[in-house]
Design a protein around this motif. Structure first.
Motif, PDB file in Angstrom:
ATOM      1  N   TYR A  22      60.056  55.473 -26.600  1.00 22.18           N
ATOM      2  CA  TYR A  22      60.118  56.458 -27.841  1.00 22.18           C
ATOM      3  C   TYR A  22      60.741  57.775 -27.251  1.00 22.18           C
ATOM      4  O   TYR A  22      60.675  57.962 -25.765  1.00 22.18           O
ATOM      5  CB  TYR A  22      58.662  56.806 -28.274  1.00 22.18           C
ATOM      6  CG  TYR A  22      58.522  57.780 -29.244  1.00 22.18           C
ATOM      7  CD1 TYR A  22      59.104  57.569 -30.489  1.00 22.18           C
ATOM      8  CD2 TYR A  22      58.412  59.204 -28.748  1.00 22.18           C
ATOM      9  CE1 TYR A  22      58.954  58.851 -31.260  1.00 22.18           C
ATOM     10  CE2 TYR A  22      57.547  60.296 -29.317  1.00 22.18           C
ATOM     11  CZ  TYR A  22      58.417  60.063 -30.972  1.00 22.18           C
ATOM     12  OH  TYR A  22      58.218  61.177 -31.697  1.00 22.18           O
ATOM     13  N   ARG A  23      61.799  58.454 -27.882  1.00 21.89           N
ATOM     14  CA  ARG A  23      63.174  58.692 -27.760  1.00 21.89           C
ATOM     15  C   ARG A  23      62.364  60.478 -28.094  1.00 21.89           C
ATOM     16  O   ARG A  23      62.832  60.625 -29.392  1.00 21.89           O
ATOM     17  CB  ARG A  23      64.039  59.013 -27.668  1.00 21.89           C
ATOM     18  CG  ARG A  23      64.776  59.290 -27.022  1.00 21.89           C
ATOM     19  CD  ARG A  23      66.405  59.126 -26.907  1.00 21.89           C
ATOM     20  NE  ARG A  23      67.095  59.603 -28.107  1.00 21.89           N
ATOM     21  CZ  ARG A  23      68.430  58.629 -27.767  1.00 21.89           C
ATOM     22  NH1 ARG A  23      69.105  58.100 -27.305  1.00 21.89           N
ATOM     23  NH2 ARG A  23      69.079  58.962 -29.361  1.00 21.89           N
ATOM     24  N   THR A  38      61.851  59.893 -22.756  1.00 22.33           N
ATOM     25  CA  THR A  38      61.789  58.557 -23.291  1.00 22.33           C
ATOM     26  C   THR A  38      60.428  58.320 -22.543  1.00 22.33           C
ATOM     27  O   THR A  38      59.928  58.444 -21.719  1.00 22.33           O
ATOM     28  CB  THR A  38      62.573  58.090 -23.202  1.00 22.33           C
ATOM     29  OG1 THR A  38      63.351  57.516 -22.010  1.00 22.33           O
ATOM     30  CG2 THR A  38      63.803  58.292 -24.264  1.00 22.33           C
ATOM     31  N   ALA A  39      59.797  57.421 -23.460  1.00 22.43           N
ATOM     32  CA  ALA A  39      58.684  57.192 -22.842  1.00 22.43           C
ATOM     33  C   ALA A  39      58.618  55.549 -23.138  1.00 22.43           C
ATOM     34  O   ALA A  39      58.399  55.633 -24.383  1.00 22.43           O
ATOM     35  CB  ALA A  39      57.587  57.712 -23.140  1.00 22.43           C
ATOM     36  N   GLY A  40      58.480  54.798 -22.788  1.00 23.54           N
ATOM     37  CA  GLY A  40      58.072  53.218 -23.369  1.00 23.54           C
ATOM     38  C   GLY A  40      57.723  52.217 -22.075  1.00 23.54           C
ATOM     39  O   GLY A  40      57.036  52.499 -21.454  1.00 23.54           O
ATOM     40  N   PRO A  87      54.814  50.244 -17.416  1.00 22.96           N
ATOM     41  CA  PRO A  87      56.014  51.673 -18.225  1.00 22.96           C
ATOM     42  C   PRO A  87      56.569  51.888 -17.420  1.00 22.96           C
ATOM     43  O   PRO A  87      57.297  52.192 -16.635  1.00 22.96           O
ATOM     44  CB  PRO A  87      54.888  52.566 -18.228  1.00 22.96           C
ATOM     45  CG  PRO A  87      53.648  52.213 -16.766  1.00 22.96           C
ATOM     46  CD  PRO A  87      53.695  50.447 -16.831  1.00 22.96           C
ATOM     47  N   VAL A  88      57.726  52.749 -18.749  1.00 20.01           N
ATOM     48  CA  VAL A  88      59.059  53.518 -17.852  1.00 20.01           C
ATOM     49  C   VAL A  88      59.249  54.736 -18.561  1.00 20.01           C
ATOM     50  O   VAL A  88      58.792  54.956 -19.847  1.00 20.01           O
ATOM     51  CB  VAL A  88      60.057  52.557 -17.867  1.00 20.01           C
ATOM     52  CG1 VAL A  88      60.381  52.135 -19.481  1.00 20.01           C
ATOM     53  CG2 VAL A  88      61.236  53.050 -17.379  1.00 20.01           C
TER      54      VAL A  88
END
Length: 224
Positions: A22-23, A38-40, A87-88
């Motif tokens: 998600y950005r 961003t996170a995902g 996670p990234v």
């Protein structure tokens, strides 16, 4: 005496990542400074081969004899396979000029992965000396080393570049990128083979250590 041998042009080393994230983007009131995050989640896959020379005689005999030089004695080729998931996230800062027609940016990204590393040499030949033989004679033995470990590790990325707006929604991008896939490779550091012909039934063993795989690149392209 000059000796030579052909080698493959491609060992098949490939690293791939798939990210689902998600950005969000932010822009300052004057439009000169912006940011995005961003996170995902990430899935990583690495497959390839690691060439590993080794001493393949149980005891030292003639200088250079028994060393896997790739000409007289084949090199050990470790087949490597790595998969990871976790996670990234990333953060980016942007500096805009000329009404956002020119943008300088820097990006940092990190992923925390749970990885499984598998490596296998396949069959290779070593030479075991025959005890009390004069002159010293050797018998060939078939060896194989392999290992599988699970561990947690990191992927880190830093990128800096420039974006030029050629048309609305159409950009020229040039950047420098370096990515470290930490603890992605599993290679042997010590090889133990039978010291004499009577020990060939014991087989071969090795100690392994994980190593990083670092990729740096310069990219130029178009986006729309």
């Amino acid at each position: 005496i000059n000796l030579s041998a052909t080698v493959p042009k491609d060992l098949g080393n490939r690293v791939q990542t798939w990210d689902l994230y998600y950005r969000r983007e932010f822009l300052g009131s004057k439009g000169q400074i912006g940011a995005r995050w961003t996170a995902g989640v990430r899935y990583l896959s690495f497959d390839g081969a690691i060439v590993t020379p080794a001493w393949l005689t149980g005891t030292v005999g003639t200088a250079g004899f028994g060393y896997s030089d790739g000409v007289q004695n084949d090199l050990i080729v470790m087949q490597q396979s790595t998969q990871g998931f976790g996670p990234v996230g990333s953060g980016e800062v942007q500096f805009n000029f000329f009404r956002q027609r020119l943008t300088l940016y820097g990006l940092a990204q990190v992923a925390f992965l749970l990885e499984t590393l598998d490596t296998d040499s396949g069959a290779f030949t070593y030479l075991a000396p025959v005890p009390n033989s004069a002159p010293v004679s050797y018998v060939p033995g078939v060896g194989r080393i392999q290992n599988s470990v699970s561990l947690s590790t990191w992927n880190t990325t830093f990128e800096a570049g420039v974006r030029v707006k050629l048309l609305e929604g159409f950009h020229l991008i040039a950047d420098w990128n370096t990515t470290g896939y930490l603890d992605t490779l599993l290679i042997p550091t010590e090889l133990s083979i039978p010291g004499n012909a009577s020990q060939t039934a014991l087989g071969t063993t090795a100690r392994f250590i994980s190593r990083d795989f670092v990729v740096s690149s310069v990219n130029v392209g178009l986006s729309f």
